[in-house]
Motif scaffolding. Structure first.
Motif, PDB file in Angstrom:
ATOM      1  N   LEU A 458       0.820  -1.208   0.000  1.00 42.38           N
ATOM      2  CA  LEU A 458       0.000   0.000   0.000  1.00 42.38           C
ATOM      3  C   LEU A 458       0.860   1.266   0.000  1.00 42.38           C
ATOM      4  O   LEU A 458       1.821   1.375   0.762  1.00 42.38           O
ATOM      5  CB  LEU A 458      -0.919   0.021   1.221  1.00 42.38           C
ATOM      6  CG  LEU A 458      -2.148  -0.881   1.162  1.00 42.38           C
ATOM      7  CD1 LEU A 458      -2.869  -0.858   2.506  1.00 42.38           C
ATOM      8  CD2 LEU A 458      -3.094  -0.444   0.049  1.00 42.38           C
ATOM      9  N   PRO A 459       0.513   2.249  -0.828  1.00 41.84           N
ATOM     10  CA  PRO A 459       1.199   3.541  -0.769  1.00 41.84           C
ATOM     11  C   PRO A 459       0.838   4.289   0.512  1.00 41.84           C
ATOM     12  O   PRO A 459      -0.131   3.945   1.192  1.00 41.84           O
ATOM     13  CB  PRO A 459       0.657   4.285  -2.003  1.00 41.84           C
ATOM     14  CG  PRO A 459      -0.012   3.245  -2.829  1.00 41.84           C
ATOM     15  CD  PRO A 459      -0.471   2.177  -1.890  1.00 41.84           C
ATOM     16  N   PRO A 460       1.592   5.321   0.851  1.00 44.62           N
ATOM     17  CA  PRO A 460       1.265   6.112   2.052  1.00 44.62           C
ATOM     18  C   PRO A 460      -0.133   6.712   1.961  1.00 44.62           C
ATOM     19  O   PRO A 460      -0.655   6.965   0.878  1.00 44.62           O
ATOM     20  CB  PRO A 460       2.341   7.203   2.047  1.00 44.62           C
ATOM     21  CG  PRO A 460       3.457   6.656   1.232  1.00 44.62           C
ATOM     22  CD  PRO A 460       2.817   5.784   0.191  1.00 44.62           C
ATOM     23  N   PRO A 586      -1.040  -5.852  -5.966  1.00 42.10           N
ATOM     24  CA  PRO A 586       0.287  -5.645  -6.556  1.00 42.10           C
ATOM     25  C   PRO A 586       0.270  -5.550  -8.071  1.00 42.10           C
ATOM     26  O   PRO A 586       1.112  -4.877  -8.663  1.00 42.10           O
ATOM     27  CB  PRO A 586       1.085  -6.864  -6.082  1.00 42.10           C
ATOM     28  CG  PRO A 586       0.088  -7.864  -5.656  1.00 42.10           C
ATOM     29  CD  PRO A 586      -1.102  -7.097  -5.176  1.00 42.10           C
ATOM     30  N   LEU A 587      -0.699  -6.194  -8.717  1.00 42.33           N
ATOM     31  CA  LEU A 587      -0.773  -6.132 -10.171  1.00 42.33           C
ATOM     32  C   LEU A 587      -1.234  -4.767 -10.646  1.00 42.33           C
ATOM     33  O   LEU A 587      -0.733  -4.232 -11.639  1.00 42.33           O
ATOM     34  CB  LEU A 587      -1.703  -7.223 -10.686  1.00 42.33           C
ATOM     35  CG  LEU A 587      -1.158  -8.632 -10.489  1.00 42.33           C
ATOM     36  CD1 LEU A 587      -2.248  -9.664 -10.712  1.00 42.33           C
ATOM     37  CD2 LEU A 587      -0.011  -8.889 -11.445  1.00 42.33           C
ATOM     38  N   TYR A 588      -2.188  -4.172  -9.948  1.00 42.13           N
ATOM     39  CA  TYR A 588      -2.654  -2.846 -10.346  1.00 42.13           C
ATOM     40  C   TYR A 588      -1.664  -1.751  -9.967  1.00 42.13           C
ATOM     41  O   TYR A 588      -1.690  -0.660 -10.550  1.00 42.13           O
ATOM     42  CB  TYR A 588      -4.030  -2.565  -9.739  1.00 42.13           C
ATOM     43  CG  TYR A 588      -5.122  -3.313 -10.449  1.00 42.13           C
ATOM     44  CD1 TYR A 588      -5.483  -2.973 -11.749  1.00 42.13           C
ATOM     45  CD2 TYR A 588      -5.773  -4.391  -9.857  1.00 42.13           C
ATOM     46  CE1 TYR A 588      -6.465  -3.675 -12.433  1.00 42.13           C
ATOM     47  CE2 TYR A 588      -6.760  -5.089 -10.535  1.00 42.13           C
ATOM     48  CZ  TYR A 588      -7.092  -4.724 -11.822  1.00 42.13           C
ATOM     49  OH  TYR A 588      -8.064  -5.437 -12.498  1.00 42.13           O
ATOM     50  N   LEU A 589      -0.803  -2.028  -9.004  1.00 41.46           N
ATOM     51  CA  LEU A 589       0.189  -1.031  -8.601  1.00 41.46           C
ATOM     52  C   LEU A 589       1.549  -1.278  -9.242  1.00 41.46           C
ATOM     53  O   LEU A 589       2.505  -0.548  -8.970  1.00 41.46           O
ATOM     54  CB  LEU A 589       0.334  -1.017  -7.077  1.00 41.46           C
ATOM     55  CG  LEU A 589      -0.920  -0.610  -6.293  1.00 41.46           C
ATOM     56  CD1 LEU A 589      -0.622  -0.551  -4.806  1.00 41.46           C
ATOM     57  CD2 LEU A 589      -1.464   0.720  -6.781  1.00 41.46           C
ATOM     58  N   GLU A 590       1.649  -2.316 -10.071  1.00 42.33           N
ATOM     59  CA  GLU A 590       2.915  -2.613 -10.730  1.00 42.33           C
ATOM     60  C   GLU A 590       3.223  -1.521 -11.755  1.00 42.33           C
ATOM     61  O   GLU A 590       2.425  -1.244 -12.656  1.00 42.33           O
ATOM     62  CB  GLU A 590       2.833  -3.973 -11.424  1.00 42.33           C
ATOM     63  CG  GLU A 590       4.133  -4.411 -12.071  1.00 42.33           C
ATOM     64  CD  GLU A 590       4.002  -5.777 -12.723  1.00 42.33           C
ATOM     65  OE1 GLU A 590       5.023  -6.299 -13.183  1.00 42.33           O
ATOM     66  OE2 GLU A 590       2.873  -6.302 -12.760  1.00 42.33           O
ATOM     67  N   GLY A 591       4.376  -0.912 -11.634  1.00 44.42           N
ATOM     68  CA  GLY A 591       4.716   0.189 -12.529  1.00 44.42           C
ATOM     69  C   GLY A 591       3.844   1.398 -12.255  1.00 44.42           C
ATOM     70  O   GLY A 591       3.130   1.481 -11.257  1.00 44.42           O
ATOM     71  N   LYS A 592       3.874   2.346 -13.171  1.00 42.80           N
ATOM     72  CA  LYS A 592       3.074   3.555 -13.030  1.00 42.80           C
ATOM     73  C   LYS A 592       1.960   3.556 -14.067  1.00 42.80           C
ATOM     74  O   LYS A 592       2.085   2.950 -15.130  1.00 42.80           O
ATOM     75  CB  LYS A 592       3.952   4.796 -13.223  1.00 42.80           C
ATOM     76  CG  LYS A 592       4.999   4.989 -12.139  1.00 42.80           C
ATOM     77  CD  LYS A 592       5.792   6.265 -12.399  1.00 42.80           C
ATOM     78  CE  LYS A 592       6.831   6.477 -11.301  1.00 42.80           C
ATOM     79  NZ  LYS A 592       7.630   7.711 -11.532  1.00 42.80           N
ATOM     80  N   VAL A 818     -12.769   1.546 -10.537  1.00 45.44           N
ATOM     81  CA  VAL A 818     -12.281   0.220 -10.161  1.00 45.44           C
ATOM     82  C   VAL A 818     -10.885   0.040 -10.738  1.00 45.44           C
ATOM     83  O   VAL A 818     -10.637   0.323 -11.911  1.00 45.44           O
ATOM     84  CB  VAL A 818     -13.210  -0.890 -10.691  1.00 45.44           C
ATOM     85  CG1 VAL A 818     -12.801  -2.247 -10.120  1.00 45.44           C
ATOM     86  CG2 VAL A 818     -14.664  -0.591 -10.364  1.00 45.44           C
ATOM     87  N   GLY A 819      -9.949  -0.450  -9.919  1.00 44.92           N
ATOM     88  CA  GLY A 819      -8.595  -0.722 -10.393  1.00 44.92           C
ATOM     89  C   GLY A 819      -7.598   0.293  -9.862  1.00 44.92           C
ATOM     90  O   GLY A 819      -7.682   0.726  -8.706  1.00 44.92           O
TER      91      GLY A 819
END
Length: 822
Positions: A458-460, A586-592, A818-819
């Motif tokens: 999770l991001p801050p 983690p898949l939706y947050l992979e990369g930018k 969503v996502g």
């Protein structure tokens, strides 16, 4: 009346009506001799050997058809050739449809459900081609049983009814009997107990005349399940004991299926020692002989419930784990997402029961893991590369090679569902990718994250809230970068469901000028906030963004519209996004997120539905925020052009009519313009067969994020929900924005335009949606002259200021993201 391993228990040739012809060339390995060889293997229990032998017989059959083609002196069409060959084929060897039916039966016994559907569908096509009424009925009967195994009960019921009608015309009692049995099972599984009972009693009368003990065993078992569903445990025991008495000693699977049901009866009656004795023996037996996974998961699940009842928590947890493992493996054996979703939907109790027991033991991380194993598994299979069909759905996809040469265990020529009607054409077929082109993932290798693993991703200033229902309680896991906690919520699931239905009735369904100017909706939104969010505020802490993982009825709820104790909408405090599963994080947050440089926008497609002039203005206004934009309106806004141009776009905007079809959610369409040789509809099922390149998709049509259970239930039993938004996620899109109800076509464009304007100014996607929605709550910024919903369902005449409507959520809260929210 649980779907059993086999309903058709007579000899294969008798049950499926296969011809047993005599060939003159008995010394050659002809189709007839191969058929006979396969039948012997089948009767010995060698299903794999039988299937392989019948495949060879079918190849021989195709060779003979080719030889007949060469003998034709004058050119003729394929249909004429086949009809000319009919007499020779039927008289000198097994029928081609009969061989396909036999292969379907063997595939079912091997647990290859999709392959069975394909064989039975091919058999039906061939039987129609040769005008074999008996062959058609046999194929439909096979399809009905295959769809039971895939948990597609509406399709099973339709096929069984058509098979029954065909057998009645033929006065074929054996086929009618089997059709009634499957009809009863599918009706029971759909909750239609009266139809199930009528079908089973009619079958019992027929079976009495035929005097066949295994069929009587199945019928008494099914009647026992009906009695148990009605709370008549003593009668259920009596029927199940009768079933066991009539089951053949050699049919271990049938006897074990009945015994599992009998163990459940004794558990209901409080005779736990007897229940445990039966269930332990059955589960050990099916595991030892590696029986059908359908039987294995149910045996483990029933044993787990009994062990839990007698206080053996460790044994119960292990058994729940084994049951979940069998369900996972069965799901992974399927290729089509539509089949995976239906199959998984009625297995949710395995995961919920394991989660509830783990929570009772204070093992909350294990409880979370069980919940995650049951969430959006079909989507996760695709995201993690376990995949499904990779070819786009089209009007007709031809087999690329001889289907019988494909690797063993790989379904081919798959079909989406049963025939829409008895006489309609089959739905589009998808060609599965070759095995060496598909990642070799097992059920266990699709990751399930623990709360600590979610926390690490999770991001801050972000809090993920995963809601769950178990054991009659509502709970929430709140995960932040710093910690995670589990909170029991004050409202039980039934109470929450009633409140959400009231919200939809008062706020978005029964909408008139009077209700929009009233304040009654605020109370229910305050109650929902108090039940779902207020108990979590301490755990949420300083987070500015909430990631909601809903369950069941919560999929219907726009959290942004909930009202806190100070009268503020939730969107005034937090931005909100949704995920179907925490394990997808983690898949939706992979990369930018990809920069949105190019837009493809479709507005006001030319269809047989009312025009949407505001949507045309909407897409042109949004296009001004992009350096490159392709705008398609009217006849240009077609399904074909969307699919042809989508890979060139970073963002896709579709402003068109859309609809949720509750009774057939996989067919829920967006209505686009028709192109040459194609319909304009783009359905959920179509999306499941696509891979799309856009990073962001926005659908401003009606109900594009609204979902339902895969079998058309108003509230799905698990978390495998079906919606257009889920379809785009399945197709690989990172962020999807859609709507939860029928939206006003002159107000929604304001939210969409504000959303893209803010993204263009550098805001995150969730912050942009939040800002666009908050704009509509500002009484100085917007004036609505006429607000109309799809198909003029409401019309607010005159000039109504937003300030007079108190920023009613009907106008702005429908849109959800969503996502990837960044």
């Amino acid at each position: 009346m649980k779907p059993m391993r086999r309903v058709l228990t007579l000899g294969l040739g008798l049950v499926l009506g296969l011809p047993v012809p005599i060939l003159a060339r008995a010394d050659a390995k002809t189709a007839d001799s191969l058929y006979r060889e396969g039948l012997k293997l089948y009767e010995k229990g060698d299903r794999t050997g039988a299937l392989d032998t019948w495949k060879r017989a079918y190849i021989e059959m195709e060779r003979r058809i080719e030889e007949e083609r060469k003998r034709e002196a004058a050119p003729s069409s394929e249909r004429e050739i086949l009809l000319a060959s009919k007499k020779q084929l039927v008289e000198s060897g097994p029928s081609p449809w009969g061989l396909q039916t036999a292969m379907g039966a063997a595939s079912l016994d091997l647990g290859r459900h999709e392959q069975a559907v394909d064989h039975f569908t091919t058999a039906l096509e061939l039987a129609r081609e040769f005008s074999s009424a008996r062959g058609e009925s046999d194929a439909r009967l096979g399809l009905s049983l295959a769809y039971v195994r895939l948990a597609d009960y509406p399709a099973s019921r339709r096929s069984a009814e058509l098979a029954l009608a065909g057998y009645d015309k033929l006065e074929e009692r054996r086929g009618a009997l089997d059709s009634l049995i499957v009809l009863g099972i599918s009706a029971f599984s759909m909750g239609d107990h009266p139809t199930a009972e009528r079908a089973q009693l009619a079958a019992l009368e027929l079976a009495g005349r035929l005097d066949h003990p295994p069929t009587l065993a199945i019928l008494h078992n099914n009647l026992g399940e009906l009695a148990k569903a009605r709370g008549q445990a003593t009668r259920a025991v009596r029927d199940h004991l009768k079933a066991l008495d009539r089951a053949e000693q050699g049919d271990a699977d049938l006897r074990d299926a009945i015994s599992i049901n009998l163990a459940e009866d004794y558990l209901v009656m409080g005779r736990t020692e007897r229940a445990l004795q039966i269930a332990t023996g059955v589960e050990a037996g099916v595991r030892a002989r590696e029986a059908d996974p359908d039987l294995c998961w149910r045996a483990a699940y029933v044993l787990a419930g009994i062990l839990e009842a007698v206080g053996d928590a460790e044994g119960a947890m292990a058994a729940y784990g084994r049951a979940a493992g069998e369900v996972d493996r069965l799901r992974m054996s399927l290729l089509l997402p539509s089949n995976k979703i239906r199959f998984h939907d009625d297995k949710h109790k395995v995961y919920e029961s394991g989660a509830a027991l783990a929570a009772k033991q204070g093992r909350f991380d294990e409880s979370f893991a069980f919940l995650e194993r049951g969430r959006a598994r079909t989507l996760l299979d695709v995201l993690y590369g376990a995949g499904s069909a990779t070819a786009p759905a089209t009007s007709a996809v031809q087999r690329e090679s001889d289907p019988l040469d494909e690797p063993e265990g790989l379904s081919y020529g798959l079909v989406y569902a049963a025939f829409d009607s008895g006489e309609g054409a089959a739905r589009p077929r998808l060609k599965a990718a070759p095995r060496d082109a598909r990642p070799a993932l097992s059920a266990e290798s699709v990751p399930v994250l623990s709360p600590d693993q979610v926390r690490a991703h999770l991001p801050p200033k972000t809090a993920l809230i995963e809601y769950a229902q178990m054991g009659g309680r509502s709970v929430a896991y709140v995960v932040t970068p710093e910690r995670w906690v589990r909170v029991e919520l004050p409202e039980a699931p039934l109470a929450l469901g009633a409140q959400i239905r009231r919200f939809r009735a008062d706020v978005v369904e029964d909408v008139s000028l009077e209700t929009l100017q009233g304040r009654a909706y605020v109370k229910v939104l305050e109650q929902l906030y108090a039940a779902l969010v207020a108990p979590l505020e301490g755990a949420i802490g300083p987070a500015s963004h909430l990631v909601i993982v809903p369950t069941r009825e919560l999929y219907y709820l726009p959290f942004a519209a909930l009202v806190d104790s100070e009268g503020r909408y939730l969107v005034e405090r937090w931005s909100v996004s949704y995920l179907p599963s925490a394990s997808a994080l983690p898949l939706y947050l992979e990369g930018k997120p990809r920069p949105l440089n190019r837009l493809l926008a479709l507005g006001n497609p030319k269809t047989d539905r009312p025009p949407l002039p505001q949507s045309e203005a909407e897409v042109r206004a949004v296009a001004r925020h992009f350096r490159k934009a392709d705008v398609l309106v009217g006849e240009s806004a077609s399904r074909g052009r969307l699919l042809a141009m989508a890979d060139q776009a970073d963002a896709l905007l579709i402003s068109a009519h859309a609809e949720l079809l509750p009774d057939s959610p996989l067919d829920s369409p967006m209505y686009l313009a028709s192109g040459p040789g194609e319909e304009g509809k783009l359905t959920v099922a179509d999306l499941f067969g696509l891979r799309l390149k856009p990073d962001l998709v926005v659908m401003s049509g009606c109900q594009t994020a609204l979902g339902t259970g895969p079998s058309g239930a108003d509230l799905g039993r698990g978390d495998e929900w079906v919606s257009l938004a889920r379809g785009f996620l399945q197709a690989g899109v990172r962020t999807v924005v859609g709507t939860l109800w029928r939206v006003p076509d002159q107000v929604t464009p304001e939210v969409v335009a504000g959303f893209f304007e803010r993204i263009n100014n550098g805001e995150s996607r969730a912050a942009a949606l939040r800002g666009a929605q908050k704009d509509l709550t500002n009484p100085q910024k917007r004036v609505i002259t006429t607000a109309k919903r799809d198909q003029d369902e409401i019309a607010l005449r005159g000039t109504v200021r937003v300030s007079e409507l108190r920023s009613h959520p009907f106008f702005w809260a429908s849109m959800i993201l969503v996502g990837d929210w960044r």
